[in-house]
Design a protein around this motif. Structure first.
Motif, PDB file in Angstrom:
ATOM      1  N   CYS A 173       0.832  -1.210   0.000  1.00  0.00           N
ATOM      2  CA  CYS A 173       0.000   0.000   0.000  1.00  0.00           C
ATOM      3  C   CYS A 173       0.865   1.257   0.000  1.00  0.00           C
ATOM      4  O   CYS A 173       0.596   2.210  -0.732  1.00  0.00           O
ATOM      5  CB  CYS A 173      -0.922   0.014   1.224  1.00  0.00           C
ATOM      6  SG  CYS A 173      -2.252  -1.190   1.181  1.00  0.00           S
ATOM      7  N   LEU A 177       2.529   2.438  -3.453  1.00  0.00           N
ATOM      8  CA  LEU A 177       1.748   2.984  -4.560  1.00  0.00           C
ATOM      9  C   LEU A 177       2.057   4.470  -4.723  1.00  0.00           C
ATOM     10  O   LEU A 177       2.314   5.167  -3.734  1.00  0.00           O
ATOM     11  CB  LEU A 177       0.253   2.753  -4.315  1.00  0.00           C
ATOM     12  CG  LEU A 177      -0.176   1.290  -4.343  1.00  0.00           C
ATOM     13  CD1 LEU A 177      -1.591   1.130  -3.820  1.00  0.00           C
ATOM     14  CD2 LEU A 177      -0.068   0.734  -5.753  1.00  0.00           C
ATOM     15  N   ALA A 206       1.028   7.535  -2.279  1.00  0.00           N
ATOM     16  CA  ALA A 206       0.371   6.991  -1.088  1.00  0.00           C
ATOM     17  C   ALA A 206       1.075   7.450   0.183  1.00  0.00           C
ATOM     18  O   ALA A 206       2.303   7.537   0.220  1.00  0.00           O
ATOM     19  CB  ALA A 206       0.335   5.473  -1.141  1.00  0.00           C
ATOM     20  N   GLN A 207       0.286   7.733   1.200  1.00  0.00           N
ATOM     21  CA  GLN A 207       0.803   8.113   2.506  1.00  0.00           C
ATOM     22  C   GLN A 207       0.092   7.288   3.570  1.00  0.00           C
ATOM     23  O   GLN A 207      -1.082   6.990   3.438  1.00  0.00           O
ATOM     24  CB  GLN A 207       0.540   9.586   2.796  1.00  0.00           C
ATOM     25  CG  GLN A 207       1.236  10.542   1.874  1.00  0.00           C
ATOM     26  CD  GLN A 207       0.863  11.981   2.205  1.00  0.00           C
ATOM     27  OE1 GLN A 207      -0.266  12.269   2.573  1.00  0.00           O
ATOM     28  NE2 GLN A 207       1.831  12.871   2.088  1.00  0.00           N
ATOM     29  N   TYR A 218      -4.245   4.383   4.700  1.00  0.00           N
ATOM     30  CA  TYR A 218      -3.458   4.662   3.499  1.00  0.00           C
ATOM     31  C   TYR A 218      -4.318   5.526   2.602  1.00  0.00           C
ATOM     32  O   TYR A 218      -5.466   5.183   2.317  1.00  0.00           O
ATOM     33  CB  TYR A 218      -3.033   3.366   2.800  1.00  0.00           C
ATOM     34  CG  TYR A 218      -1.982   2.642   3.586  1.00  0.00           C
ATOM     35  CD1 TYR A 218      -0.641   2.972   3.434  1.00  0.00           C
ATOM     36  CD2 TYR A 218      -2.329   1.693   4.525  1.00  0.00           C
ATOM     37  CE1 TYR A 218       0.332   2.344   4.191  1.00  0.00           C
ATOM     38  CE2 TYR A 218      -1.366   1.055   5.284  1.00  0.00           C
ATOM     39  CZ  TYR A 218      -0.039   1.390   5.113  1.00  0.00           C
ATOM     40  OH  TYR A 218       0.929   0.779   5.873  1.00  0.00           O
ATOM     41  N   GLU A 219      -3.732   6.663   2.182  1.00  0.00           N
ATOM     42  CA  GLU A 219      -4.490   7.614   1.383  1.00  0.00           C
ATOM     43  C   GLU A 219      -3.606   8.214   0.299  1.00  0.00           C
ATOM     44  O   GLU A 219      -2.371   8.156   0.385  1.00  0.00           O
ATOM     45  CB  GLU A 219      -5.068   8.714   2.273  1.00  0.00           C
ATOM     46  CG  GLU A 219      -4.027   9.530   3.007  1.00  0.00           C
ATOM     47  CD  GLU A 219      -4.622  10.533   3.986  1.00  0.00           C
ATOM     48  OE1 GLU A 219      -5.733  10.312   4.480  1.00  0.00           O
ATOM     49  OE2 GLU A 219      -3.949  11.535   4.229  1.00  0.00           O
ATOM     50  N   VAL A 220      -4.262   8.779  -0.688  1.00  0.00           N
ATOM     51  CA  VAL A 220      -3.576   9.493  -1.750  1.00  0.00           C
ATOM     52  C   VAL A 220      -4.265  10.851  -1.878  1.00  0.00           C
ATOM     53  O   VAL A 220      -5.469  10.913  -2.111  1.00  0.00           O
ATOM     54  CB  VAL A 220      -3.558   8.694  -3.078  1.00  0.00           C
ATOM     55  CG1 VAL A 220      -4.929   8.328  -3.562  1.00  0.00           C
ATOM     56  CG2 VAL A 220      -2.770   9.414  -4.142  1.00  0.00           C
ATOM     57  N   LYS A 227      -8.903   8.248   1.060  1.00  0.00           N
ATOM     58  CA  LYS A 227      -8.555   6.956   1.639  1.00  0.00           C
ATOM     59  C   LYS A 227      -8.795   5.827   0.641  1.00  0.00           C
ATOM     60  O   LYS A 227      -9.788   5.829  -0.075  1.00  0.00           O
ATOM     61  CB  LYS A 227      -9.372   6.709   2.895  1.00  0.00           C
ATOM     62  CG  LYS A 227      -9.089   7.701   4.002  1.00  0.00           C
ATOM     63  CD  LYS A 227     -10.098   7.566   5.123  1.00  0.00           C
ATOM     64  CE  LYS A 227      -9.863   8.537   6.239  1.00  0.00           C
ATOM     65  NZ  LYS A 227      -9.984   9.928   5.892  1.00  0.00           N
ATOM     66  N   TYR A 262      -7.228   1.789  -4.818  1.00  0.00           N
ATOM     67  CA  TYR A 262      -6.343   2.933  -5.069  1.00  0.00           C
ATOM     68  C   TYR A 262      -6.808   3.693  -6.313  1.00  0.00           C
ATOM     69  O   TYR A 262      -6.899   4.922  -6.311  1.00  0.00           O
ATOM     70  CB  TYR A 262      -4.909   2.445  -5.228  1.00  0.00           C
ATOM     71  CG  TYR A 262      -3.930   3.496  -5.672  1.00  0.00           C
ATOM     72  CD1 TYR A 262      -3.392   4.409  -4.764  1.00  0.00           C
ATOM     73  CD2 TYR A 262      -3.538   3.594  -7.005  1.00  0.00           C
ATOM     74  CE1 TYR A 262      -2.494   5.383  -5.173  1.00  0.00           C
ATOM     75  CE2 TYR A 262      -2.640   4.558  -7.417  1.00  0.00           C
ATOM     76  CZ  TYR A 262      -2.124   5.449  -6.494  1.00  0.00           C
ATOM     77  OH  TYR A 262      -1.242   6.415  -6.902  1.00  0.00           O
TER      78      TYR A 262
END
Length: 117
Positions: free
Chosen positions: A10, A13, A16-17, A30-32, A36, A101
């Motif tokens: 995760c 990607l 991604a953070q 995990y988010e972009v 989320k 994602y």
């Protein structure tokens, strides 16, 4: 695939953070760009249960499988919780994460998508 391997996948990607939320939520998200796409529960008794967003068709398919249930409070938005990630094939989990994602990225503005590459 173990929980640690899934966390690494995760995090790898693009854009991604990982964000850790403490009590009362106790989740590793995990988010972009603020959207989320996956999270782990970090407290017992549900420690390391993994949740992600899926399509409506996959939601029905997955919730019929043992070890998968609608995500708490997020099930109505087609989020599922996988109780034990080690029981699922690595390729299948990777496909589910990439789909979640992609859904998060698709909901971003064009400018936000351009910054993540």
């Amino acid at each position: 695939m173990t929980s640690d391997e899934l966390k690494q996948f995760c995090a790898a990607l693009p854009g991604a953070q990982a964000v850790l939320y403490g009590a009362p939520s106790n989740i590793l998200v995990y988010e972009v760009s603020g959207k989320k796409f996956a999270y782990f529960k970090t407290s017992t008794p549900e420690q390391w249960r993994f949740s992600l967003r899926v399509s409506a068709e996959r939601f029905i398919e997955l919730t019929d499988m043992p070890g998968v249930k609608p995500a708490r409070y997020m099930g109505r938005f087609h989020w599922v919780t996988i109780v034990d990630v080690a029981r699922f094939p690595s390729d299948y989990l990777a496909e589910l994460v990439q789909d979640s994602y992609a859904r998060a990225v698709a909901s971003l503005t064009r400018a936000q998508r351009a910054t993540i590459g």
